[in-house]
Design a protein around this motif. Structure first.
Motif, PDB file in Angstrom:
ATOM      1  N   LYS A 247       0.804  -1.321   0.173  1.00 33.66           N
ATOM      2  CA  LYS A 247      -0.022  -0.138  -0.123  1.00 33.66           C
ATOM      3  C   LYS A 247       0.830   1.236  -0.004  1.00 33.66           C
ATOM      4  N   GLU A 248       1.867   1.374   0.736  1.00 31.48           N
ATOM      5  CA  GLU A 248       2.743   2.482   0.738  1.00 31.48           C
ATOM      6  C   GLU A 248       3.602   2.715  -0.523  1.00 31.48           C
ATOM      7  N   LEU A 249       3.864   1.325  -1.148  1.00 36.05           N
ATOM      8  CA  LEU A 249       4.774   1.586  -2.401  1.00 36.05           C
ATOM      9  C   LEU A 249       3.971   1.890  -3.691  1.00 36.05           C
ATOM     10  N   LYS A 250       2.647   1.556  -3.681  1.00 38.00           N
ATOM     11  CA  LYS A 250       1.742   2.075  -5.062  1.00 38.00           C
ATOM     12  C   LYS A 250       2.135   3.203  -5.424  1.00 38.00           C
ATOM     13  N   ASP A 251       2.213   4.316  -4.771  1.00 36.28           N
ATOM     14  CA  ASP A 251       2.440   5.418  -5.479  1.00 36.28           C
ATOM     15  C   ASP A 251       3.896   5.795  -5.920  1.00 36.28           C
ATOM     16  N   ILE A 252       4.686   5.003  -5.544  1.00 36.42           N
ATOM     17  CA  ILE A 252       6.293   5.445  -5.724  1.00 36.42           C
ATOM     18  C   ILE A 252       6.408   5.022  -7.401  1.00 36.42           C
ATOM     19  N   ALA A 253       7.132   5.896  -8.199  1.00 38.26           N
ATOM     20  CA  ALA A 253       7.103   5.931  -9.587  1.00 38.26           C
ATOM     21  C   ALA A 253       8.644   5.185  -9.764  1.00 38.26           C
ATOM     22  N   PHE A 254       8.781   3.765 -10.053  1.00 29.38           N
ATOM     23  CA  PHE A 254       9.762   3.120 -10.538  1.00 29.38           C
ATOM     24  C   PHE A 254      10.084   3.360 -12.078  1.00 29.38           C
ATOM     25  N   THR A 255       9.207   3.758 -12.749  1.00 24.50           N
ATOM     26  CA  THR A 255       9.203   3.822 -14.217  1.00 24.50           C
ATOM     27  C   THR A 255       9.347   5.346 -14.736  1.00 24.50           C
ATOM     28  N   GLN A 256      10.162   5.818 -15.553  1.00 21.19           N
ATOM     29  CA  GLN A 256      10.017   7.293 -15.983  1.00 21.19           C
ATOM     30  C   GLN A 256      10.228   7.184 -17.667  1.00 21.19           C
ATOM     31  N   LYS A 257       9.609   7.955 -18.142  1.00 19.74           N
ATOM     32  CA  LYS A 257       9.563   8.265 -19.592  1.00 19.74           C
ATOM     33  C   LYS A 257       9.494   9.831 -19.826  1.00 19.74           C
ATOM     34  N   ARG A 258      10.577  10.225 -20.933  1.00 21.97           N
ATOM     35  CA  ARG A 258      10.789  11.736 -20.885  1.00 21.97           C
ATOM     36  C   ARG A 258      11.528  11.935 -22.311  1.00 21.97           C
ATOM     37  N   THR A 259      11.281  13.001 -22.950  1.00 24.80           N
ATOM     38  CA  THR A 259      11.839  13.273 -24.070  1.00 24.80           C
ATOM     39  C   THR A 259      13.089  14.692 -23.696  1.00 24.80           C
ATOM     40  N   ASP A 260      14.412  14.523 -24.175  1.00 23.21           N
ATOM     41  CA  ASP A 260      15.056  15.522 -24.007  1.00 23.21           C
ATOM     42  C   ASP A 260      15.623  16.185 -25.201  1.00 23.21           C
ATOM     43  N   GLY A 261      16.029  17.330 -25.274  1.00 17.67           N
ATOM     44  CA  GLY A 261      16.593  18.003 -26.476  1.00 17.67           C
ATOM     45  C   GLY A 261      18.164  18.334 -25.940  1.00 17.67           C
ATOM     46  N   MET A 262      18.696  18.705 -27.284  1.00 15.79           N
ATOM     47  CA  MET A 262      20.246  18.733 -27.131  1.00 15.79           C
ATOM     48  C   MET A 262      20.907  19.538 -28.412  1.00 15.79           C
ATOM     49  N   PHE A 263      21.365  20.760 -28.086  1.00 14.96           N
ATOM     50  CA  PHE A 263      22.152  21.415 -28.854  1.00 14.96           C
ATOM     51  C   PHE A 263      23.478  21.040 -28.938  1.00 14.96           C
ATOM     52  N   PHE A 264      24.419  20.980 -30.029  1.00 17.61           N
ATOM     53  CA  PHE A 264      25.632  20.609 -29.818  1.00 17.61           C
ATOM     54  C   PHE A 264      26.627  21.270 -30.936  1.00 17.61           C
ATOM     55  N   GLY A 265      27.609  21.533 -30.674  1.00 15.91           N
ATOM     56  CA  GLY A 265      28.686  22.164 -31.640  1.00 15.91           C
ATOM     57  C   GLY A 265      30.200  21.679 -31.268  1.00 15.91           C
ATOM     58  N   GLY A 266      30.868  21.885 -32.153  1.00 14.29           N
ATOM     59  CA  GLY A 266      32.441  21.614 -32.201  1.00 14.29           C
ATOM     60  C   GLY A 266      33.320  21.916 -33.193  1.00 14.29           C
ATOM     61  N   LEU A 267      34.806  21.721 -32.909  1.00 19.24           N
ATOM     62  CA  LEU A 267      35.849  22.192 -33.633  1.00 19.24           C
ATOM     63  C   LEU A 267      36.569  20.835 -33.818  1.00 19.24           C
ATOM     64  N   GLY A 268      37.240  20.726 -35.163  1.00 20.75           N
ATOM     65  CA  GLY A 268      38.247  19.709 -35.333  1.00 20.75           C
ATOM     66  C   GLY A 268      39.452  20.288 -35.835  1.00 20.75           C
ATOM     67  N   LEU A 269      40.695  19.741 -35.563  1.00 16.69           N
ATOM     68  CA  LEU A 269      41.921  19.948 -36.231  1.00 16.69           C
ATOM     69  C   LEU A 269      42.651  18.717 -36.679  1.00 16.69           C
ATOM     70  N   GLY A 270      43.040  18.562 -37.615  1.00 13.83           N
ATOM     71  CA  GLY A 270      43.815  17.419 -38.077  1.00 13.83           C
ATOM     72  C   GLY A 270      45.048  17.882 -38.991  1.00 13.83           C
ATOM     73  N   TYR A 271      46.106  17.018 -38.542  1.00 14.36           N
ATOM     74  CA  TYR A 271      47.488  17.441 -39.664  1.00 14.36           C
ATOM     75  C   TYR A 271      48.097  16.060 -39.871  1.00 14.36           C
ATOM     76  N   HIS A 272      48.551  16.259 -41.120  1.00 12.52           N
ATOM     77  CA  HIS A 272      49.168  15.018 -41.972  1.00 12.52           C
ATOM     78  C   HIS A 272      50.638  15.264 -42.010  1.00 12.52           C
ATOM     79  N   PHE A 273      51.395  14.111 -41.417  1.00 13.84           N
ATOM     80  CA  PHE A 273      52.885  14.256 -41.855  1.00 13.84           C
ATOM     81  C   PHE A 273      53.444  12.911 -42.200  1.00 13.84           C
ATOM     82  N   ASN A 274      53.818  12.832 -43.423  1.00 16.15           N
ATOM     83  CA  ASN A 274      54.084  11.665 -43.949  1.00 16.15           C
ATOM     84  C   ASN A 274      53.434  10.596 -43.882  1.00 16.15           C
ATOM     85  N   LYS A 275      53.640   9.273 -43.078  1.00 17.12           N
ATOM     86  CA  LYS A 275      52.626   8.386 -42.768  1.00 17.12           C
ATOM     87  C   LYS A 275      51.786   8.533 -41.324  1.00 17.12           C
ATOM     88  N   TRP A 276      52.008   9.627 -40.833  1.00 18.90           N
ATOM     89  CA  TRP A 276      51.224   9.816 -39.522  1.00 18.90           C
ATOM     90  C   TRP A 276      50.055  10.911 -39.824  1.00 18.90           C
TER      91      TRP A 276
END
Length: 358
Positions: A247-276
């Motif tokens: 009776k005490e546990l019946k109102d406890i939520a063991f299951t959750q569902k939701r929707t999240d949004g996310m903005f993301f951004g980034g930078l990359g830098l690559g360098y080639h030298f011979n076989k590296w």
């Protein structure tokens, strides 16, 4: 003749550099050559020994017993990339991580697929758009340590003040009832907390702009991701036959569902030298969550990889990944109502593998 030979060598070097820009980091607007299939296989790991920046020990302690923290980890990657022509490219990634989670191992399986279309390219710059789908699925995990179980129950039902104690082989549960009185139940089942039916699925869109000059490659990217999350916690106390406890546990939520949004951004830098070839990538995640879950809504992620190319088809790479808020934005289901700021630690691991072009 010498000039022709020199031009040939430089052209081969340029093509060679173009082929190796797709290694462990594929966030480039320049595409591999048409009809090229690339397979990347690798491993990732962190433990008390492989902890280069001493992050794991400084954040969690050497034994990683904190319920709220992920400690040792080992994982495997398998990646397939294919350029259909000069405009279309598809990438499929499979990843499994075995994460030490208190006294248990949490296994996460990730599947990611995206399709890239190159809108524009000239000799030195290119712009491309990605559309992708990714999912994380947690293998059902049982946790049996009493300290961990009590911490989880406190988070799930703080007003009930639930505590389980053990004397010899007998387990006793004490909780505060709805009438305010303290009640005691002798448990019939061996206590456990389990993570079950837990996963997340995401759709994302991303734009990438790249510039290359001689041996350098620069990338700028950004996008938006929307994620549906399912969290379910199972517990032995749900199956106790005590009528008052149920009776005490019946109102406890063991299951959750939701929707999240996310903005993301980034930078990359690559360098080639011979076989590296070396590449450094930085990504910023900004998550959009409901008010009760916005304590940790950002993450800063750094990737560094160095590859050595045995020939134009076979490459070996090694590097590392650093996250200032663990897997925030990367494994969304880890962040929920009962964990909140649990995963706001710095975290990092090494990775290594091979790349082969067909």
């Amino acid at each position: 003749m010498k000039k022709i030979l020199l031009l040939f060598i430089l052209n081969e070097s340029f093509i060679y550099a173009g082929n190796i820009i797709y290694t462990n980091n594929n966030l480039h607007a320049f595409l591999p050559k048409a009809n090229q299939l690339q397979i990347t296989a690798g491993m990732e790991k962190v433990n008390d020994t492989i902890d280069i920046l001493n992050i794991k020990k400084s954040e969690f302690g050497s034994n990683s017993e904190n319920f709220d923290s992920l400690g040792d980890m080992q994982g495997i990657n398998l990646n397939f990339g294919y350029a259909f022509n000069n405009k279309w490219y598809m990438n499929i990634k499979l990843n499994q991580k075995d994460l030490q989670y208190s006294d248990s191992t949490l296994t996460n399986n990730n599947f990611d697929i995206y399709l890239r279309y190159q809108l524009y390219q000239n000799k030195n710059s290119a712009f491309a758009l990605d559309g992708g789908y990714t999912t994380n699925i947690a293998k059902d995990t049982n946790i049996n340590k009493l300290k961990t179980i009590n911490k989880a129950l406190k988070d799930i039902a703080p007003d009930k003040e639930i505590t389980i104690s053990q004397t010899d082989n007998k387990h006793t549960l004490v909780y505060r009832g709805s009438d305010g009185s303290i009640k005691t139940v002798d448990l019939k089942n061996k206590p456990y907390i389990a993570i079950v039916d837990t996963d997340d699925t995401s759709l994302y869109a991303r734009g990438i702009f790249s510039v290359r000059k001689e041996k350098w490659l620069f990338d700028v990217y950004g996008g938006y991701e929307e994620t549906s999350i399912n969290n379910k916690t199972d517990s032995s106390i749900i199956y106790e036959k005590d009528a008052d406890l149920q009776k005490e546990l019946k109102d406890i939520a063991f299951t959750q569902k939701r929707t999240d949004g996310m903005f993301f951004g980034g930078l990359g830098l690559g360098y080639h030298f011979n076989k590296w070839y070396s590449e450094l990538n930085y990504q910023y995640n900004h998550l959009l969550r409901i008010d009760s879950l916005n304590e940790t809504n950002v993450n800063h992620i750094f990737n560094l990889n160095i590859s050595y190319w045995v020939n134009q088809n076979l490459g070996l790479y090694m590097g590392g990944k650093l996250m200032l808020n663990q897997f925030n934005g990367e494994i969304p289901y880890l962040y929920g109502e009962y964990t909140k700021t649990s995963f706001d630690h710095k975290y990092g691991f090494i990775n290594a593998g091979i790349v082969y072009n067909f």
